[in-house]
Write a protein that holds these residues in place. Structure first.
Motif, PDB file in Angstrom:
ATOM      1  N   THR A   1      36.944  34.190  41.065  1.00  0.00           N
ATOM      2  CA  THR A   1      37.507  32.871  41.092  1.00  0.00           C
ATOM      3  C   THR A   1      38.686  31.978  40.209  1.00  0.00           C
ATOM      4  OG1 THR A   1      35.526  32.112  42.476  1.00  0.00           O
ATOM      5  CG2 THR A   1      37.047  30.554  42.175  1.00  0.00           C
ATOM      6  N   LYS A   2      38.344  32.127  39.099  1.00  0.00           N
ATOM      7  CA  LYS A   2      39.292  31.896  37.926  1.00  0.00           C
ATOM      8  C   LYS A   2      40.638  31.954  37.784  1.00  0.00           C
ATOM      9  CE  LYS A   2      36.066  29.687  35.284  1.00  0.00           C
ATOM     10  NZ  LYS A   2      34.539  30.159  34.207  1.00  0.00           N
TER      11      LYS A   2
ATOM     12  N   LEU B   1      37.614  39.063  48.688  1.00  0.00           N
ATOM     13  CA  LEU B   1      38.197  38.890  49.828  1.00  0.00           C
ATOM     14  C   LEU B   1      38.005  36.810  49.978  1.00  0.00           C
ATOM     15  CD1 LEU B   1      36.168  41.546  52.798  1.00  0.00           C
ATOM     16  CD2 LEU B   1      38.471  41.031  51.683  1.00  0.00           C
ATOM     17  N   GLU B   2      36.894  36.498  49.313  1.00  0.00           N
ATOM     18  CA  GLU B   2      36.501  35.202  48.923  1.00  0.00           C
ATOM     19  C   GLU B   2      37.682  34.540  48.485  1.00  0.00           C
ATOM     20  OE1 GLU B   2      32.783  32.506  50.259  1.00  0.00           O
ATOM     21  OE2 GLU B   2      33.986  33.615  51.698  1.00  0.00           O
ATOM     22  N   ALA B   3      38.304  35.501  47.503  1.00  0.00           N
ATOM     23  CA  ALA B   3      38.933  34.978  46.908  1.00  0.00           C
ATOM     24  C   ALA B   3      40.285  34.527  47.358  1.00  0.00           C
ATOM     25  CB  ALA B   3      39.132  35.134  45.331  1.00  0.00           C
ATOM     26  N   CYS B   4      40.950  35.788  48.978  1.00  0.00           N
ATOM     27  CA  CYS B   4      42.000  35.508  49.210  1.00  0.00           C
ATOM     28  C   CYS B   4      42.224  34.873  50.442  1.00  0.00           C
ATOM     29  CB  CYS B   4      42.231  37.271  50.172  1.00  0.00           C
ATOM     30  SG  CYS B   4      42.886  37.989  48.677  1.00  0.00           S
ATOM     31  N   ARG B   5      40.293  34.256  50.602  1.00  0.00           N
ATOM     32  CA  ARG B   5      40.195  32.900  51.490  1.00  0.00           C
ATOM     33  C   ARG B   5      40.568  31.821  51.322  1.00  0.00           C
ATOM     34  NH1 ARG B   5      33.536  31.616  53.727  1.00  0.00           N
ATOM     35  NH2 ARG B   5      34.507  30.310  55.077  1.00  0.00           N
ATOM     36  N   TYR B   6      40.185  31.971  50.179  1.00  0.00           N
ATOM     37  CA  TYR B   6      40.488  30.553  49.712  1.00  0.00           C
ATOM     38  C   TYR B   6      41.138  29.619  48.859  1.00  0.00           C
ATOM     39  CZ  TYR B   6      35.840  29.182  51.261  1.00  0.00           C
ATOM     40  OH  TYR B   6      34.242  28.900  52.351  1.00  0.00           O
ATOM     41  N   HIS B   7      41.853  31.281  48.110  1.00  0.00           N
ATOM     42  CA  HIS B   7      43.727  31.017  47.927  1.00  0.00           C
ATOM     43  C   HIS B   7      44.550  32.349  48.530  1.00  0.00           C
ATOM     44  CE1 HIS B   7      41.647  29.064  44.609  1.00  0.00           C
ATOM     45  NE2 HIS B   7      40.790  29.249  44.676  1.00  0.00           N
TER      46      HIS B   7
ATOM     47  N   SER C   1      40.425  39.290  57.513  1.00  0.00           N
ATOM     48  CA  SER C   1      41.479  38.825  58.702  1.00  0.00           C
ATOM     49  C   SER C   1      41.454  38.249  59.895  1.00  0.00           C
ATOM     50  CB  SER C   1      42.261  40.416  59.143  1.00  0.00           C
ATOM     51  OG  SER C   1      42.591  41.217  57.957  1.00  0.00           O
ATOM     52  N   HIS C   2      40.491  39.342  60.748  1.00  0.00           N
ATOM     53  CA  HIS C   2      40.116  38.663  62.205  1.00  0.00           C
ATOM     54  C   HIS C   2      39.912  36.620  61.806  1.00  0.00           C
ATOM     55  CE1 HIS C   2      38.864  37.709  66.387  1.00  0.00           C
ATOM     56  NE2 HIS C   2      37.675  37.464  65.557  1.00  0.00           N
ATOM     57  N   LEU C   3      39.371  36.461  61.204  1.00  0.00           N
ATOM     58  CA  LEU C   3      38.709  34.687  60.538  1.00  0.00           C
ATOM     59  C   LEU C   3      39.731  34.320  60.393  1.00  0.00           C
ATOM     60  CD1 LEU C   3      34.720  35.392  59.919  1.00  0.00           C
ATOM     61  CD2 LEU C   3      35.900  35.005  61.779  1.00  0.00           C
ATOM     62  N   TYR C   4      39.918  34.795  59.497  1.00  0.00           N
ATOM     63  CA  TYR C   4      40.725  33.883  58.381  1.00  0.00           C
ATOM     64  C   TYR C   4      42.426  34.167  57.835  1.00  0.00           C
ATOM     65  CZ  TYR C   4      36.232  33.137  56.758  1.00  0.00           C
ATOM     66  OH  TYR C   4      34.914  32.962  56.884  1.00  0.00           O
ATOM     67  N   LYS C   5      42.724  35.182  58.815  1.00  0.00           N
ATOM     68  CA  LYS C   5      44.235  35.740  59.002  1.00  0.00           C
ATOM     69  C   LYS C   5      44.716  36.290  57.807  1.00  0.00           C
ATOM     70  CE  LYS C   5      44.574  35.445  63.296  1.00  0.00           C
ATOM     71  NZ  LYS C   5      44.024  35.968  64.184  1.00  0.00           N
ATOM     72  N   ILE C   6      43.578  36.853  57.189  1.00  0.00           N
ATOM     73  CA  ILE C   6      44.188  37.082  55.308  1.00  0.00           C
ATOM     74  C   ILE C   6      45.454  38.409  56.239  1.00  0.00           C
ATOM     75  CG2 ILE C   6      43.501  38.629  53.177  1.00  0.00           C
ATOM     76  CD1 ILE C   6      40.741  36.889  53.566  1.00  0.00           C
ATOM     77  N   PRO C   7      46.455  38.651  56.310  1.00  0.00           N
ATOM     78  CA  PRO C   7      47.189  40.211  56.087  1.00  0.00           C
ATOM     79  C   PRO C   7      46.154  40.861  54.927  1.00  0.00           C
ATOM     80  CG  PRO C   7      48.347  37.744  55.282  1.00  0.00           C
ATOM     81  CD  PRO C   7      47.621  37.896  55.195  1.00  0.00           C
ATOM     82  N   ALA C   8      46.338  42.271  55.963  1.00  0.00           N
ATOM     83  CA  ALA C   8      44.947  43.313  54.661  1.00  0.00           C
ATOM     84  C   ALA C   8      45.496  44.763  55.406  1.00  0.00           C
ATOM     85  CB  ALA C   8      43.893  43.542  54.974  1.00  0.00           C
ATOM     86  N   THR C   9      45.372  45.724  54.018  1.00  0.00           N
ATOM     87  CA  THR C   9      46.083  46.822  54.440  1.00  0.00           C
ATOM     88  C   THR C   9      44.960  47.389  53.539  1.00  0.00           C
ATOM     89  OG1 THR C   9      48.283  46.404  54.851  1.00  0.00           O
ATOM     90  CG2 THR C   9      47.822  48.637  54.375  1.00  0.00           C
ATOM     91  N   GLY C  10      44.178  49.072  54.356  1.00  0.00           N
ATOM     92  CA  GLY C  10      43.646  49.319  54.023  1.00  0.00           C
ATOM     93  C   GLY C  10      44.331  50.637  53.045  1.00  0.00           C
ATOM     94  N   LEU C  11      43.427  51.899  52.621  1.00  0.00           N
ATOM     95  CA  LEU C  11      44.457  53.309  52.276  1.00  0.00           C
ATOM     96  C   LEU C  11      43.417  53.801  52.098  1.00  0.00           C
ATOM     97  CD1 LEU C  11      46.810  51.039  49.258  1.00  0.00           C
ATOM     98  CD2 LEU C  11      47.401  52.080  52.014  1.00  0.00           C
TER      99      LEU C  11
END
Length: 342
Positions: free
Chosen positions: A73-74, A115-121, A171-181
């Motif tokens: 988070t920091k 994921l949580e960090a990408c949600r809030y930032h 991605s569905h809930l918070y529209k975070i553009p994400a790609t899995g490799l």
């Protein structure tokens, strides 16, 4: 690459994380690297990788564990990364059978924290490491991203499948553009000592036999889609700036990154012997012991890479002859295996 963006790379002292960080830094990008530098394998190799990154002015290293939510988070609050590549994970199929706790800690809790960090930032793009192991003992080859992947045969594979599900949900809930490799057996110089090609080489120079887990069955030998590190990094680099988007759809995608040319394990071993012979200046022949296939191992991996090619116009090209020669040359130099040592 967009040099105005800030790139956060977890697992920066790891094999893929190091090479990706280096590629971005060479292009003048700002890179924040996180790694806990754990002792799953030789930490000296991890520090050797970090030493190659520290001279770059735009590199900031944070020694920490992604399972530490406060630290994550920091880091997001302070550096405000635009693009995140989550390559930190507890790797290894066989080790997940011996030591399951670390897989849950790093691969599940750690990824949840990212994921949580990408949600809030909010970030422009989250790219994360999955694995070809999600295909389990899939009989249909080549493995395609549309295949059914609900039968993992190791805890490691189960954690990687979980990552894909978690990323999709966020991605569905918070529209975070994400790609899995989904990586397919990555190899090369400065690689992971727990990987077979590296372990075989170490055993040979220690005067020990190598164990091959294929029952000595050359007709039905194991097949692996070996992918050279430079090809992996090229694929990731192209994808970083190619985030999924769309107002009405979930901005999540998954790609195979593999060589699309599976090799028989025994052919790979013979090629490694030839490359080491050239690098060491003398004939190298492994003393081989054949054993049954291990729990969690799969008989074949083979990537269908059409989706990746369509998305970013890229397909891995490095042959195992070229890739293993580069590994053998590096190994003999790094471990000071001179032409006279036995």
């Amino acid at each position: 690459m967009d040099t105005t963006k800030i790139y956060l790379i977890t697992g920066a002292a790891g094999f893929i994380g190091y090479f990706l960080s280096k590629r971005l830094l060479e292009q003048g990008c700002h890179v924040i690297g996180i790694d806990n530098v754990n002792d799953y394998y030789d930490v000296n190799l991890k520090y050797a990788r970090l030493e190659q990154l520290t001279p770059y002015e735009k590199f900031t290293f944070i020694k920490g564990d992604i399972s530490d939510k406060d630290m994550i988070t920091k880091t997001f609050e302070e550096y405000k990364p635009n693009i995140v590549a989550n390559l930190a994970a507890q790797a290894g199929v066989r080790y997940s059978i011996e030591n399951p706790d670390v897989y849950i800690q790093s691969n599940i809790i750690g990824f949840y924290n990212i994921l949580e960090a990408c949600r809030y930032h909010p970030v422009d793009h989250l790219v994360y490491a999955s694995s070809s192991s999600v295909y389990g003992a899939n009989k249909k080859v080549p493995f395609s991203e549309s295949d059914f992947v609900d039968n993992p045969v190791s805890l490691y594979a189960a954690t990687k499948k979980s990552n894909e599900l978690m990323a999709y949900t966020y991605s569905h809930l918070y529209k975070i553009p994400a790609t899995g490799l989904r990586f397919f057996t990555v190899y090369g110089p400065m690689g992971r000592p727990d990987m077979a090609y590296f372990g075989f080489t170490q055993k040979y120079f220690s005067g020990e036999p190598i164990k091959i887990f294929n029952n000595g069955d050359f007709e039905n030998d194991l097949y692996r889609d070996f992918t050279y590190i430079d090809d992996i990094v090229e694929g990731i680099e192209r994808l970083l700036c190619n985030s999924p988007n769309g107002a009405n759809i979930t901005p999540h995608q998954v790609f195979n990154i593999g060589n699309n040319r599976p090799e028989k394990l025994m052919v790979f071993i013979e090629t490694l012997e030839k490359c080491l012979s050239k690098a060491a200046g003398r004939e190298v022949v492994f003393d081989k012991i054949f054993e049954p296939i291990k729990p969690g191992d799969v008989p074949a991996t083979f990537a269908d890479t059409d989706l990746l090619q369509q998305a970013v116009g890229f397909k891995p090209e490095t042959t195992i002859e070229d890739g293993l020669q580069r590994f053998a040359d590096w190994y003999c130099e790094y471990y000071k295996v001179n032409h006279n040592s036995q």
